[in-house]
Enzyme design. Structure first.
Site, PDB file in Angstrom:
ATOM      1  N   SER A 164       0.797  -1.229   0.000  1.00  0.00           N
ATOM      2  CA  SER A 164       0.000   0.000   0.000  1.00  0.00           C
ATOM      3  C   SER A 164       0.829   1.278   0.000  1.00  0.00           C
ATOM      4  O   SER A 164       0.327   2.329  -0.366  1.00  0.00           O
ATOM      5  CB  SER A 164      -0.965  -0.009   1.179  1.00  0.00           C
ATOM      6  OG  SER A 164      -0.274  -0.222   2.383  1.00  0.00           O
ATOM      7  N   HIS A 209      -5.394  -4.345  -2.003  1.00  0.00           N
ATOM      8  CA  HIS A 209      -5.158  -3.351  -3.058  1.00  0.00           C
ATOM      9  C   HIS A 209      -5.016  -3.977  -4.445  1.00  0.00           C
ATOM     10  O   HIS A 209      -4.702  -3.272  -5.403  1.00  0.00           O
ATOM     11  CB  HIS A 209      -3.918  -2.517  -2.736  1.00  0.00           C
ATOM     12  CG  HIS A 209      -4.126  -1.624  -1.558  1.00  0.00           C
ATOM     13  ND1 HIS A 209      -4.738  -0.399  -1.651  1.00  0.00           N
ATOM     14  CD2 HIS A 209      -3.837  -1.799  -0.246  1.00  0.00           C
ATOM     15  CE1 HIS A 209      -4.813   0.150  -0.454  1.00  0.00           C
ATOM     16  NE2 HIS A 209      -4.274  -0.673   0.417  1.00  0.00           N
ATOM     17  N   LYS A 264     -12.216  -1.062  -0.453  1.00  0.00           N
ATOM     18  CA  LYS A 264     -11.386  -0.335  -1.417  1.00  0.00           C
ATOM     19  C   LYS A 264     -12.069  -0.350  -2.800  1.00  0.00           C
ATOM     20  O   LYS A 264     -13.027   0.371  -2.976  1.00  0.00           O
ATOM     21  CB  LYS A 264      -9.972  -0.883  -1.383  1.00  0.00           C
ATOM     22  CG  LYS A 264      -9.416  -0.771   0.063  1.00  0.00           C
ATOM     23  CD  LYS A 264      -7.981  -1.009   0.193  1.00  0.00           C
ATOM     24  CE  LYS A 264      -7.554  -1.167   1.644  1.00  0.00           C
ATOM     25  NZ  LYS A 264      -7.739   0.031   2.471  1.00  0.00           N
TER      26      LYS A 264
HETATM   27  N1  PMP Z   1      -4.894  -5.019   4.424  1.00  0.00           N
HETATM   28  C1  PMP Z   1      -4.374  -4.003   3.712  1.00  0.00           C
HETATM   29  C2  PMP Z   1      -3.174  -4.283   2.850  1.00  0.00           C
HETATM   30  C3  PMP Z   1      -4.936  -2.722   3.778  1.00  0.00           C
HETATM   31  O1  PMP Z   1      -4.404  -1.703   3.086  1.00  0.00           O
HETATM   32  C4  PMP Z   1      -6.076  -2.516   4.596  1.00  0.00           C
HETATM   33  C5  PMP Z   1      -6.742  -1.165   4.696  1.00  0.00           C
HETATM   34  N2  PMP Z   1      -5.924  -0.122   5.054  1.00  0.00           N
HETATM   35  C6  PMP Z   1      -6.577  -3.598   5.320  1.00  0.00           C
HETATM   36  C7  PMP Z   1      -5.976  -4.831   5.207  1.00  0.00           C
HETATM   37  C8  PMP Z   1      -7.758  -3.434   6.218  1.00  0.00           C
HETATM   38  O2  PMP Z   1      -8.946  -3.456   5.469  1.00  0.00           O
HETATM   39  P1  PMP Z   1     -10.264  -2.808   6.028  1.00  0.00           P
HETATM   40  O3  PMP Z   1     -10.259  -1.360   5.660  1.00  0.00           O
HETATM   41  O4  PMP Z   1     -11.344  -3.557   5.330  1.00  0.00           O
HETATM   42  O5  PMP Z   1     -10.287  -3.028   7.496  1.00  0.00           O
END
Ligand code: PMP
Length: 401
Positions: A189, A217, A249
């Site tokens: 990310s 992502h 997302k």
């Molecule tokens: N895994 C990754 C790689 C993320 O970027 C995120 C969100 N920031 C999450 C898990 C968590 O997902 P959620 O927003 O559904 O809690």
């Protein structure tokens, strides 16, 4: 001896003020209205370049209509946790549709991606097991692994030869480990690079380790019709046993999920504490997620558009001379170095009507502060031109270019 007058909550203000002094506190920007290509943020109309709404689905008419209809037919809340009285037909339908979309035997939804990683990982491994993790994995994976009490080993970022070294080492101690699990983000990310999941999966198979990918992502972005990283690399499900993702997302709503074998899903819902002990999604959420899966299947143009805008933006920014790091996806970091410079650039961009946030230490290395941009399929070509012009102007003013 503890003084009787000591304030037991004094640390709350002290620690907060410390964050403010170090300029590490979050200053929240507020959206007045939907997350759209042009959003009203803190009262100003700006081009949105930092949401995770890759395909623009959070404001898609079919998702909105599905949510409204579900409130009419099923009410505002689910009334319970999933295992008691909180599983509605909409939840089941979503899991069946998602499994078909992912071409997996079965899928399971959770309240969030965070609840998925923190709920499932500690069940897959525990005391006497080993987790092998990429050094840049998401915080929800790190927390899930911490909860597991398994032994942890970290391999160098996206480096299969280092992973092999760790797995070889583990093999020598193999009798000591009950299970071994390799876990990685699919798309990272902060940098927008793609995990070498084909090589990771092959190493997992060669060493008898489970492979777990967090594709938060990659969904809606990679693979056939946005099916994600497992599709992108054409991997078989017996090589990547857990494909995890989120509806928050590209799907444009909220909620985590896993896809894999029926055995995985049966195990996961009977054991994940976040799933068992926390209220299920309101019907509007499940219905909007269902509509999002339908849109992804029936309107492939959103994924194509995301990539064509991504290529256009990356090329224009690279031509200007910006350092875009190792990005291969619609997450494009614009690396400027010092934290203070990244913050100034973000502020100047906002004045120029472009909303993109700085990412600074400790989220990235001290000299790798950046603006993280995320492309959105709902932008026009002209919007991308506006963004590039703003970066060019601010970049020159701040002597980054
Ligand atoms: N895994 C990754 C790689 C993320 O970027 C995120 C969100 N920031 C999450 C898990 C968590 O997902 P959620 O927003 O559904 O809690």
């Amino acid at each position: 001896m503890v003084s009787a007058v000591r304030d037991p909550t004094g640390f709350l203000r002290a620690e907060y003020e410390e964050l403010v002094r170090a300029d590490l506190d979050w200053k929240l920007r507020v959206l007045d209205g939907p997350s759209a290509p042009w959003s009203v943020v803190d009262g100003q109309r700006v081009l949105m370049l930092c949401s995770n709404n890759y395909l623009g689905l959070s404001n898609h008419p079919r998702l909105k209509a599905a949510a409204i209809e579900a409130v009419r037919t099923h009410g505002a809340g689910s009334g319970s946790v999933r295992p008691i009285a909180g599983t509605m037909d909409l939840h089941r339908e979503l899991e069946e549709r998602l499994a078909r979309f992912k071409r997996a035997e079965a899928s399971l939804t959770y309240q969030s991606g965070f609840a998925t990683n923190s709920g499932l990982l500690p069940q897959l491994v525990g005391e006497g097991d080993l987790v092998v993790s990429d050094e840049l994995n998401h915080g929800s994976i790190i927390d899930g692994v911490r909860l597991s009490r398994a032994e942890r080993a970290v391999y160098r970022h996206a480096d299969p030869s280092d992973l092999e070294r760790v797995l070889d080492e583990a093999e020598r101690h193999r009798p000591e480990y009950r299970r071994v699990l390799v876990v990685t983000d699919g798309v990272f990310s902060m940098d927008g690079d793609i995990a070498p999941l084909d090589r990771i999966a092959a190493l997992g198979a060669a060493h008898g380790a489970m492979v777990y990918v967090d594709d938060a992502h990659g969904e809606g972005v990679l693979g056939e019709g946005g099916r994600g990283i497992v599709s992108h690399f054409h991997l078989s499900r017996d090589r990547v046993q857990v494909e995890m993702g989120t509806f928050s997302k590209a799907f444009g709503v909220v909620g985590g999920h896993i896809s894999g074998s029926r055995d995985l899903v049966n195990f996961a819902f009977n054991k994940s504490r976040t799933w068992l002990l926390s209220g299920s999604h309101p019907p509007a959420v499940a219905a909007a997620c269902l509509a999002a899966v339908d849109v992804l299947e029936q309107e492939p143009e959103h994924v194509e558009r995301l990539w064509s805008l991504t290529r256009r933006f990356k090329k224009a920014m690279a031509d200007l001379g910006f350092d875009l790091g190792r990005s291969e996806t619609p997450i494009t970091p614009v690396i400027v170095g010092e934290s203070s410079l990244a913050k100034k650039l973000s502020q100047r961009l906002f004045e120029l009507k472009v909303f993109a946030l700085p990412i600074v230490y400790p989220m990235v290395a001290k000299d790798k502060a950046r603006i993280r941009t995320i492309m959105n399929a709902a932008l026009t070509d002209e919007d991308v031109g506006t963004a590039v012009d703003a970066f060019a102007k601010a970049g020159r003013e701040l002597k980054i270019l």
